[in-house]
Write a protein that holds these residues in place. Structure first.
Motif, PDB file in Angstrom:
ATOM      1  N   PHE A  47      -3.470  -2.821   5.532  1.00 49.13           N
ATOM      2  CA  PHE A  47      -4.501  -1.834   5.482  1.00 49.13           C
ATOM      3  C   PHE A  47      -4.158  -0.665   4.778  1.00 49.13           C
ATOM      4  CE2 PHE A  47      -2.405   0.293   8.795  1.00 49.13           C
ATOM      5  CZ  PHE A  47      -2.761   1.736   8.869  1.00 49.13           C
ATOM      6  N   CYS A  48      -2.769  -0.231   4.745  1.00 48.04           N
ATOM      7  CA  CYS A  48      -2.132   0.854   4.243  1.00 48.04           C
ATOM      8  C   CYS A  48      -2.029   0.618   2.577  1.00 48.04           C
ATOM      9  CB  CYS A  48      -0.594   1.096   4.738  1.00 48.04           C
ATOM     10  SG  CYS A  48       0.386  -0.235   4.291  1.00 48.04           S
ATOM     11  N   GLY A  49      -2.152  -0.525   2.207  1.00 46.29           N
ATOM     12  CA  GLY A  49      -2.199  -0.904   0.801  1.00 46.29           C
ATOM     13  C   GLY A  49      -0.952  -1.513   0.369  1.00 46.29           C
ATOM     14  N   ASN A  50       0.086  -1.384   1.075  1.00 40.93           N
ATOM     15  CA  ASN A  50       1.263  -2.253   0.684  1.00 40.93           C
ATOM     16  C   ASN A  50       1.102  -3.800   1.101  1.00 40.93           C
ATOM     17  OD1 ASN A  50       4.011  -3.046   0.367  1.00 40.93           O
ATOM     18  ND2 ASN A  50       4.792  -2.419   2.175  1.00 40.93           N
ATOM     19  N   ARG A  51       2.094  -4.473   0.653  1.00 39.63           N
ATOM     20  CA  ARG A  51       2.097  -5.987   0.888  1.00 39.63           C
ATOM     21  C   ARG A  51       3.165  -6.457   1.889  1.00 39.63           C
ATOM     22  NH1 ARG A  51      -1.387  -9.234  -1.791  1.00 39.63           N
ATOM     23  NH2 ARG A  51      -2.307  -8.718  -3.434  1.00 39.63           N
ATOM     24  N   GLY A  52       2.830  -7.131   3.013  1.00 36.26           N
ATOM     25  CA  GLY A  52       3.900  -7.691   3.752  1.00 36.26           C
ATOM     26  C   GLY A  52       4.243  -7.118   4.427  1.00 36.26           C
ATOM     27  N   CYS A  53       3.806  -5.891   5.090  1.00 38.94           N
ATOM     28  CA  CYS A  53       4.234  -4.878   6.144  1.00 38.94           C
ATOM     29  C   CYS A  53       4.579  -5.826   7.286  1.00 38.94           C
ATOM     30  CB  CYS A  53       3.155  -3.917   6.328  1.00 38.94           C
ATOM     31  SG  CYS A  53       3.213  -2.537   5.242  1.00 38.94           S
ATOM     32  N   LEU A  54       5.322  -5.294   8.222  1.00 35.57           N
ATOM     33  CA  LEU A  54       5.792  -5.901   9.390  1.00 35.57           C
ATOM     34  C   LEU A  54       4.409  -6.010  10.267  1.00 35.57           C
ATOM     35  CD1 LEU A  54       7.424  -7.112  11.692  1.00 35.57           C
ATOM     36  CD2 LEU A  54       7.846  -4.789  12.260  1.00 35.57           C
ATOM     37  N   GLU A  55       3.615  -5.044  10.030  1.00 34.31           N
ATOM     38  CA  GLU A  55       2.318  -4.707  11.067  1.00 34.31           C
ATOM     39  C   GLU A  55       1.407  -6.174  10.602  1.00 34.31           C
ATOM     40  OE1 GLU A  55       0.306  -1.556  12.079  1.00 34.31           O
ATOM     41  OE2 GLU A  55      -1.327  -1.763  11.024  1.00 34.31           O
TER      42      GLU A  55
END
Lengths: 324, 324
Positions: free
Chosen positions: B176-184
């Motif tokens: 949701f933050c815009g990044n790819r593959g965040c831990l979340e």
């Protein structure tokens, strides 16, 4: 006369020593080779001699220095003053603090070289306008150090700030540390060289093969030169390394939310060609506010960063500037 | 009589308020729904009322409390005392500190909820024996907070400790933050639910389809139940989430080298089934010394973590124990 401090940077190949004021004004400096292959006593002798010579050049003596600090590689047992392990010197469990104290008849502070460099840039270099700073050195390996609110943050084992050993590619190649896909194995100078060597072996870059001294051991600087001359393969290698560096910086920005990241090491020589795309990748991957609040700068102290870092350790660094 | 402190935890669904001693002994507590859909004034009224009621139950009044702190979601402008944005409440730029001060006629401290929870566990919970601690909450999302040497480390924008938004899979799904593959996006409760929903849609798990209330919206707890009953697909989902959680914890251990990581949130309910393989993965990926020096514990304060965290903020937390 202003009080003078001694700072010694113990590296794998050389010993760099500075005597300076608390403000970082250099009054004397001296360099000797480490020559670790000639044994501990020899290297130690060069350390002792270099501080004595730097003090002499500054018009003083070791005995008169207000404080002395040594920046040393490897994990350190700070309580005992022992270098736990420094593979590039072949050292294991060396009680450096007491050995130097005996030779100099002077108290000695020990600090990890990356931490000292961080405090050096924080006190005298690119970080001097900030309260919280992360130092990242991209060279043969990738290391780093944290300075929070004017103090080095060492962590539980003195190993905090190991920026090079966060995972950026979970199934990536094996790092010397045992992990896979560490930032260091994906984006260090060694990584650039490895990718360059692979490209030459595969016959992908005629230019790179001509530039390098040894096609079986292409160097990071060969890749940088070929890229600057327009070689597409060398440029792809730089782009890939920059992408991973950006992934690491993005994670660092989201996790640590530092006021500043100062980038030093050999990568500074490749310069904007590596850092610009890395910053663009970090921007895509981090919170706009955290990214916007983080200044990203090249280190300013160059070859002197370790010795001036040791001076900063000896003086206690600087008072932090109140952050917003 | 001991001085009493007020701590309020403002969540997306409920307001949890505690009045306690500096030692964390609860003397009164009260809960009201947030009901953010009924507007700011309504939620604010419930906050005001809940502190008054908790104080009354503790045999005191708001005016007599030694200090009051509020743990609130979202980024906070600490200087101005303003909640910058809290999407789960529909709030933007709410001057919460001055609004509450006016209602209570009492000074109010504001803190980010993850930071407050971190200080709560540090002061009264699983982190009370340590000097430097990282709190990680694995729930719908993944968040966290740093407590270094007894103090919350907020970073430049008050966003430090966002453990959920380090990259663990560079080409992973969009967060949701815009990044790819965040831990979340790889390991949160939401991720477990998403993977469960995908498995049911693909017809891969009969058991999971039977357990869930809505096959189009499988929940993390459905996956946990199916896994506990031996469903191989649900177990694969847990293994994958645990692996990414371990990658994140490993990077955290190498980078921050904390004395302790305290894991809270809904993941504590899944418990060892999730944390054990995550710890094993983190061990494979981190320095033996840094891993060995890091205690990994479940949070102890449960539902009260936010409110007790606010109490810790109000009292100033505890004096750090000297680290080695």
């Amino acid at each position: 006369m202003a009080e003078l401090y001694g700072g010694l940077d113990l590296g794998g190949t050389k010993i760099y020593t500075i005597v300076a004021t608390a403000g970082g004004e250099v009054r004397g400096e001296f360099e000797l080779p480490s020559e670790a292959d000639r044994g501990l006593e020899h290297t130690l002798g060069h350390m002792v001699e270099s501080m004595e010579e730097a003090a002499k050049r500054a018009g003083t003596s070791v005995a008169e220095l207000a404080a002395i600090a040594v920046a040393a590689p490897g994990p350190i047992d700070f309580k005992a003053g022992v270098i736990t392990a420094a593979p590039n010197l072949g050292w294991e469990k060396v009680p450096l603090r007491s050995l130097l104290k005996r030779a100099w008849h002077h108290e000695v502070l020990l600090e990890n070289d990356a931490n000292a460099a961080a405090l050096g840039e924080y006190t005298y270099g690119a970080g001097r306008a900030f309260c919280d700073m992360v130092y990242v050195t991209v060279s043969t390996g990738i290391g780093g150090g944290f300075v929070f609110d004017g103090r080095i943050y060492r962590g539980a084992s003195g190993a905090a700030g190991e920026v090079g050993h966060i995972t950026v590619e979970p199934n990536g190649p094996r790092c010397f540390c045992g992990n896979r896909g560490c930032l260091e194995i994906m984006a260090s100078g060694t990584a650039l060289g490895r990718l360059g060597t692979e490209a030459v072996a595969a016959g992908h870059s005629e230019m790179l093969r001509e530039i390098c001294d040894d096609p079986a051991d292409v160097k990071a600087r060969d890749v940088a030169i070929a890229a600057a001359r327009g070689d597409p393969v060398a440029n792809e290698i730089l782009d890939e390394a920059a992408r991973y560096l950006g992934i690491g910086l993005g994670s660092l920005i989201n996790l640590v939310n530092p006021e500043a990241i100062v980038v030093g090491g050999g990568a500074s020589k490749i310069g904007d060609r590596l850092l610009d795309p890395a910053i663009a990748e970090a921007k895509r991957r981090s919170f706009p506010q955290s990214f916007g609040d983080c200044a990203i700068r090249f280190a300013e102290l160059g070859e002197r960063v370790g010795a001036l870092g040791a001076i900063a350790v000896a003086t206690g660094g600087r008072t932090p500037i109140a952050s917003s």
